[in-house]
Enzyme design. Structure first.
Site, PDB file in Angstrom:
ATOM      1  CG  ASN A 150       7.110  -7.055 -34.142  1.00 48.49           C
ATOM      2  OD1 ASN A 150       6.221  -6.886 -33.683  1.00 48.49           O
ATOM      3  ND2 ASN A 150       6.304  -8.574 -35.291  1.00 48.49           N
ATOM      4  CB  CYS A 151       7.850  -5.364 -29.698  1.00 50.74           C
ATOM      5  SG  CYS A 151       7.813  -5.826 -27.747  1.00 50.74           S
ATOM      6  N   PRO A 152      10.337  -5.060 -29.725  1.00 50.97           N
ATOM      7  CG  PRO A 152      12.342  -5.183 -28.122  1.00 50.97           C
ATOM      8  CD  PRO A 152      11.704  -5.533 -28.799  1.00 50.97           C
ATOM      9  CG  ASP A 156       5.298  -3.427 -32.774  1.00 51.57           C
ATOM     10  OD1 ASP A 156       3.624  -4.499 -32.805  1.00 51.57           O
ATOM     11  OD2 ASP A 156       5.787  -2.739 -31.840  1.00 51.57           O
TER      12      ASP A 156
END
Lengths: 77, 203
Positions: free
Chosen positions: A15-17, A42
Site C-alpha cells: 500500500n501507499c507509499p 494499490d
C-alpha cells in the site's frame, strides 16, 4: 507482466507509499534508457505513478488496469 | 536612476526592449524552475503509532520524488527516533478511530466496535490490545511499518533533527536514539531550514 522490460518489480499487496518507494529503488540501479515493469494492486498507484514519473523526469511508457491489478512500464531518464 | 542609465534607456526602442525583456525573463524563470530541487520541512510533534505515519509517509515519498527533506522531531515526536520503537495507539478520546477486528469472517471485520470512553479507560491493557490489533491491520493491508518508512527516509538522505530541549526536558539519553540523527538542535536552528523550504508542515 511485460517480459521485454529490463527489470520487473512486483508490488502486489503493498500500500501507499511502498509501491513508489520500491519503484524508486528499482530504478536507481537501472541505467538510462533501461525499462522497469511494475505490477501493483494499490488503487492509488495509478495516479501516484504518473505523478512520480512526471516529477522525476522518467518516462511512463504505459499503464494499464486489469481486474484490480495495475501494470506500469517506466523508462529511466 | 543615474545619468548613464537614463541616457541608455532614452536611446532604446522601448517596445523592442520590453519585448526582449519579457522573453528573456520567461526563459530565465523557466531555467530556474527546471534547476530547482523542491524541498520539504516537517515538524513532527506526535509520538503515537497513528501519528507516526504522516511525517514518515510524506518524507519518504518526497525523498523518492527527489526532494530535499528535513524533519524536526520535537516533544513526543522524539519517540519516532528511538532505536527501539514501541509506539502505541489509543482509541481513548479518539472518536474518529475505527475499532475493527483485523481477523475473522468479513461480517465480523465490518463491525465498528464503539466502546465508550469510560469502559476503555477502565480496562487495564486496553491500549496494548488496540495497538496489537492496529499492528495486525497494518500488516494485513500491506501498509509499511514505521521502521520501514523511517529506513526509507534515511536511505533518501532525509535530514532528521532532534530537539535538544525536549531531550533535556524529558530526561532522555542520546544513546537511546538512532545514530543517523543529523543534529541535536533548537527552534532557532530549524526555522531557517523551514524558511527556505517550499513545503513546510507541522504534524
Amino acid at each position: 507482466m511485460n517480459t521485454n522490460a529490463t527489470q520487473s518489480l512486483d508490488t502486489r499487496g503493498m500500500n501507499c507509499p511502498l509501491p513508489i518507494l520500491r519503484t524508486k529503488k528499482a530504478l536507481s540501479i537501472l541505467g538510462a534508457g533501461e525499462t522497469l515493469a511494475v505490477t501493483a494492486t494499490d488503487p492509488g498507484s495509478l495516479k501516484d505513478m504518473q505523478a512520480f514519473c512526471k516529477q522525476t523526469g522518467n518516462e511512463l511508457i504505459s499503464s494499464s488496469a486489469n481486474q484490480g491489478e495495475f501494470e506500469f512500464l517506466i523508462r529511466k531518464a | 536612476m543615474g545619468a548613464i542609465e537614463k541616457s541608455i534607456l532614452e536611446s532604446l526602442d522601448q517596445s523592442a526592449f520590453n519585448q526582449w525583456f519579457d522573453q528573456r525573463f520567461e526563459a530565465k524563470m523557466a531555467e530556474r524552475e527546471a534547476a530547482h530541487v523542491p524541498s520539504l520541512s516537517i515538524i513532527a510533534t506526535k509520538g503515537t503509532m497513528d501519528w507516526a505515519y504522516p511525517p514518515f509517509i510524506l518524507a519518504s515519498t518526497a525523498g523518492a520524488l527527489g526532494w530535499d527533506v528535513s524533519i524536526f522531531f520535537t516533544f513526543y515526536g522524539l519517540e519516532l527516533l528511538k532505536k527501539d520503537l514501541h509506539l502505541e495507539i489509543s482509541p481513548l478520546g479518539n472518536p474518529s478511530m475505527p475499532m475493527k477486528m483485523p481477523f475473522g469472517p468479513q461480517w465480523l471485520k465490518d463491525i465498528n466496535w464503539k466502546v465508550p470512553n469510560l469502559v476503555m479507560a477502565g480496562i487495564p491493557g486496553f491500549e496494548k490490545m488496540a495497538t496489537g490489533l492496529m499492528e495486525q491491520t497494518v500488516k494485513s493491508k500491506g501498509v509499511a511499518s514505521i521502521e520501514e518508512l523511517r529506513s526509507a527516509c534515511i536511505e533518501a538522505d532525509a535530514k532528521l533533527y532532534a530537539c535538544q530541549m525536549t531531550v533535556d526536558l524529558f530526561g532522555h539519553s542520546q544513546d537511546d536514539f538512532i545514530p543517523e540523527i543529523e543534529g541535536w538542535i533548537g527552534a532557532a536552528s530549524f526555522l531557517p531550514v523551514a524558511q527556505k523550504s517550499d513545503v513546510c508542515l507541522f504534524i
